[in-house]
Write an enzyme that holds these catalytic residues in place. Structure first.
Site, PDB file in Angstrom:
ATOM      1  CG  HIS A   1      -6.111  11.165  -3.348  1.00 47.05           C
ATOM      2  ND1 HIS A   1      -5.992  10.840  -4.678  1.00 47.05           N
ATOM      3  CD2 HIS A   1      -5.987   9.995  -2.672  1.00 47.05           C
ATOM      4  CE1 HIS A   1      -5.818   9.546  -4.817  1.00 47.05           C
ATOM      5  NE2 HIS A   1      -5.816   9.003  -3.603  1.00 47.05           N
TER       6      HIS A   1
ATOM      7  CB  SER B   1      -8.913   8.664  -3.634  1.00 43.25           C
ATOM      8  OG  SER B   1      -9.262   7.412  -3.065  1.00 43.25           O
TER       9      SER B   1
ATOM     10  CE  LYS C   1      -2.842   8.707  -4.324  1.00 39.53           C
ATOM     11  NZ  LYS C   1      -1.838   7.751  -3.808  1.00 39.53           N
TER      12      LYS C   1
END
Lengths: 90, 392
Positions: free
Chosen positions: B213, B185, B244
């Site tokens: 991610h 990330s 996310k």
């Protein structure tokens, strides 16, 4: 410090000098001689990430693995030399 | 030194961060208008640091699902699933995640952090070994340490470094877990999972991949980097988050190993915390449906990511090693990064400031995260504001 850990300390100091140069680490002692008693955090002002990165270089140089838990007790080159010597004996 | 004295250094650091006029750790969004637009200090601001990769936080169907769950099941579960029982929607989401990953088992946790702690502490114990990528997320470090296993790190994304450590394990390899992420990330770089899988097979160890991610971002079906590299079947445990691409909150683990179903009996981060609220589970389920049925979201995301990456590269910025929806812009020192971050904020663009020691190589970064919901005009504005940084 016995002759074995003294030799390890010398190698560790050289590795640390190279690490500082290669990573452009600005440190109050980077242009001075790093010795067995040099404290990596208080004197060289390395942050925890940099100490851990340097440790990976040390592991490869000596062909050892050092448990993450051991790192919290390492402050000086001499401390580290003791860990390296112990890992060699395992 | 007293217990409280150590906070003097923390206060000093905090004050130094605020020297530009805005402490980057204390940004307040007064309004959030869309997935990519909010208000900060009275100024309309493009949100380019939110990890909202698919832009689903304001999706009408997700919101409707959440509202319906609130009205039908109430605002919270008020306890853990072990003590208070599960809601049908918890079980349904686990079944849907297992189906998505084409494996028999999936478990839901209250946060992504709890998922990593819960899985690692259930799976590992004293006498076991973890080989952990050195740039892994703090939750993976914490989970490994809490487990009581011996934790050895290998150099970030360095297959040779991993192989050396596997060789050194000798007979301990049969109790070893490799832990990596899909996409990392901070720099937006991906793990070489195909090569890591080859090592995993050769040494007979297990593999855990955190796709926090990369879920919804990589792979033909959005399953993550392991799918994109054709090695999903080699991953023993996939962990991830709902916070996310799925625009909610929570975490999960999916596995082909039946033992995952037993983790809940030994995993303290699962047992001793409240289960996710009904509305969160409902929006997550709807977002997962959209992730699966709207591949065009990924296409839009990648088109914007490629455009922003190449434009910033063209401006001469030093970027992360590969194009991804996380675009990390490296600055020569902390002060320049801090002042650049503040200038962008003042001009209406919010990105993340990443400073040592939370960054690789002790470097300072501004991290942009691209969303499928960013308009072309918003991407143009971000590029324009980074261009202005170059001339000031």
């Amino acid at each position: 410090m016995n002759s074995s850990t003294e030799s390890i300390s010398d190698q560790l100091a050289e590795l640390l000098t190279q690490y500082l140069k290669q990573n452009w680490v600005k440190s109050p002692l980077s242009n001075k001689l790093i010795t067995a008693s040099t404290n990596m955090v208080t004197e060289l002002q390395l942050d925890s990430f940099q100490v851990m990165e340097y440790m990976l270089e040390v592991e490869d140089h000596f062909d050892i693995t050092v448990d993450l838990e051991s790192l919290s007790n390492i402050h000086t080159i001499e401390d580290l030399a003791g860990v390296v010597a112990a890992a060699h004996q395992e | 030194m007293s217990l409280l004295d150590k906070f003097a250094a923390v206060k000093e650091t905090k004050n130094a961060l605020g020297c530009t006029g805005q402490d980057p750790t204390a940004v307040v969004f007064d309004t959030i208008d869309t997935a990519t637009l909010g208000t900060v200090n009275g100024r309309k601001t493009i949100l380019a640091g939110t990890n909202n990769y698919l832009g689903l936080t304001f999706d009408p169907a997700c919101i409707a699902a959440g509202v319906e769950a609130l009205e039908t099941f109430g605002s919270g579960t008020t306890g853990s699933r072990m003590a208070n029982g599960s809601y049908a929607a918890h079980i349904a989401l686990e079944r849907e995640l297992a189906d998505f990953y084409q494996c028999p088992n999936a478990g839901v946790f209250s946060t992504g952090y709890a998922a990593n702690l819960g899985v690692l502490t259930a799976l590992l114990g004293s006498g076991d070994v973890v080989l952990l990528d050195s740039d892994a997320h703090a939750s993976l470090y914490d989970g490994c340490r809490m487990s009581g296993a011996d934790v050895f790190r290998f150099k970030h994304n360095d297959v040779q470094s991993l192989e050396k450590r596997l060789k050194r394990l000798e007979t301990r390899a049969n109790r070893c877990l490799i832990v990596t992420e899909g996409m990392y990330s901070v720099l937006g770089d991906c793990a070489p999972l195909a090569e890591i899988s080859e090592l995993k097979q050769r040494f007979g160890v297990l593999l855990l991949v955190d796709e926090a991610h990369s879920l919804g971002v990589y792979g033909e079906h959005g399953r993550g980097v392991a799918e994109a590299q054709g090695v999903l079947d080699q991953v023993d445990f996939t962990v991830g988050t709902f916070s996310k691409s799925l625009g909610a909150m929570g975490g999960f683990c999916a596995s082909r190993h039946e033992v995952l179903g037993l983790f809940r009996y030994v995993s303290r981060p699962f047992i001793f915390t409240a289960s996710p609220s009904p509305s969160v589970i409902a929006t997550t389920r709807e977002a997962l449906r959209q992730l699966r049925s709207r591949p065009e979201l990924r296409n839009t995301l990648w088109a914007s990511a490629r455009r922003l990456y190449s434009s910033l590269q063209g401006l001469g910025y030093e970027l992360g090693p590969e194009v991804s929806p996380v675009i990390a812009v490296r600055f020569r020192d902390r002060d320049t990064a801090l002042s650049s971050w503040y200038q962008l904020l003042k001009s209406g663009v919010y990105v993340n400031l990443m400073l040592p020691p939370a960054t690789p190589g002790g470097a300072s970064f501004l991290r942009c995260s691209v969303s499928a919901a960013h308009t072309d005009e918003q991407i143009s504005t971000i590029i324009e504001k980074f261009t202005e940084l170059k001339v000031t």
